[in-house]
Design a protein around this motif. Structure first.
Motif, mmCIF file in Angstrom:
data_model
loop_
_atom_site.group_PDB
_atom_site.id
_atom_site.type_symbol
_atom_site.label_atom_id
_atom_site.label_comp_id
_atom_site.label_asym_id
_atom_site.label_seq_id
_atom_site.Cartn_x
_atom_site.Cartn_y
_atom_site.Cartn_z
ATOM 1 N N GLN A 146 0.939 -1.196 -0.078
ATOM 2 C CA GLN A 146 -0.022 0.045 -0.014
ATOM 3 C C GLN A 146 0.897 1.128 0.100
ATOM 4 N N VAL A 160 1.178 5.746 -0.737
ATOM 5 C CA VAL A 160 0.420 7.143 -0.997
ATOM 6 C C VAL A 160 1.403 7.473 -2.494
ATOM 7 N N ARG A 161 0.717 7.447 -3.470
ATOM 8 C CA ARG A 161 1.385 8.132 -4.788
ATOM 9 C C ARG A 161 1.428 9.417 -5.033
ATOM 10 N N ASP A 162 0.332 10.279 -4.481
ATOM 11 C CA ASP A 162 0.361 11.607 -4.421
ATOM 12 C C ASP A 162 -0.423 12.223 -3.322
ATOM 13 N N MET A 163 -0.143 13.379 -2.866
ATOM 14 C CA MET A 163 -0.601 13.971 -1.610
ATOM 15 C C MET A 163 -0.408 15.479 -1.610
ATOM 16 N N LYS A 182 -8.352 7.843 -5.951
ATOM 17 C CA LYS A 182 -8.127 9.142 -5.747
ATOM 18 C C LYS A 182 -9.171 9.667 -5.071
ATOM 19 N N VAL A 233 -5.528 13.236 -2.146
ATOM 20 C CA VAL A 233 -4.496 12.057 -1.997
ATOM 21 C C VAL A 233 -4.939 11.072 -2.885
ATOM 22 N N ASP A 234 -3.790 10.565 -3.754
ATOM 23 C CA ASP A 234 -4.049 9.241 -4.732
ATOM 24 C C ASP A 234 -3.463 8.219 -3.629
ATOM 25 N N TYR A 235 -4.113 7.319 -3.344
ATOM 26 C CA TYR A 235 -3.865 5.980 -2.369
ATOM 27 C C TYR A 235 -3.851 4.679 -3.298
ATOM 28 N N VAL A 243 -6.716 5.062 3.829
ATOM 29 C CA VAL A 243 -6.948 6.612 3.282
ATOM 30 C C VAL A 243 -7.772 7.268 3.982
ATOM 31 N N ILE A 274 -5.428 8.721 6.700
ATOM 32 C CA ILE A 274 -4.494 9.800 6.127
ATOM 33 C C ILE A 274 -5.271 11.107 5.915
#
Length: 161
Positions: A18, A20-23, A65, A84-86, A116, A119
């Motif tokens: 798992q 976080v790709r982008d936040m 997303k 958030v992209d998770y 997520v 987060i």
């Protein structure tokens, strides 16, 4: 062996990773110096999903997303924006090919959701606002909406002008 006996194959799924790709989090109140005592937040949450096959057998990337926007009901000004992209890497076996797409976009995000949600809660709290616990997402309804939207788009393209 189960297939030889006429039984359905056993579905096996495991979460390999798992991440976080982008936040991002933007606190507009602090940036603009808003001092209005009349703040009644209106919070909008938009969720989108994506799934892709990985090079390894039976492995898939699933990305959820989340875009959370809080606006002041009194004047419409944005209070904060959180994105958030998770993602998760899943190993999935035993799911029939025709059911794999909905499985990846319903069951996999359902497993990722509690993480997520935490987060987003931490981001809003650390960003200077009360911690936001977003409502549970109905991934089945979200999937059905997306299928209906794609079918309408295909029907519109198929109609001659």
């Amino acid at each position: 062996m189960a297939e030889e006996n006429g039984a359905a194959p056993q579905v096996r799924m495991s979460v390999l990773a798992q991440f976080v790709r982008d936040m991002s989090f933007e606190n507009m109140v602090a940036q603009k110096g808003v001092t209005s005592s009349e703040v009644a937040p209106d919070i909008q949450v938009v969720v989108s999903l994506d799934a892709r096959k990985r090079p390894a057998d039976h492995q898939y990337d699933v990305i959820s997303k989340y875009k959370v926007t809080s606006k002041n009901k009194a004047n419409g000004e944005t209070l904060f924006l959180c994105e958030v992209d998770y993602g998760g890497i899943f190993h999935v076996e035993g799911v029939p090919e025709e059911q794999l797409h909905p499985f990846l976009l319903i069951e996999c995000p359902r497993l990722l959701f509690p993480f997520v949600r935490r987060i987003i809660s931490d981001l809003t709290r650390d960003g200077g606002f009360p911690a936001l616990n977003i409502d549970t997402v109905d991934f089945l309804a979200l999937y059905r909406q997306e299928v209906a939207r794609r079918n309408q788009a295909q029907a519109a393209q198929a109609q001659p002008n």
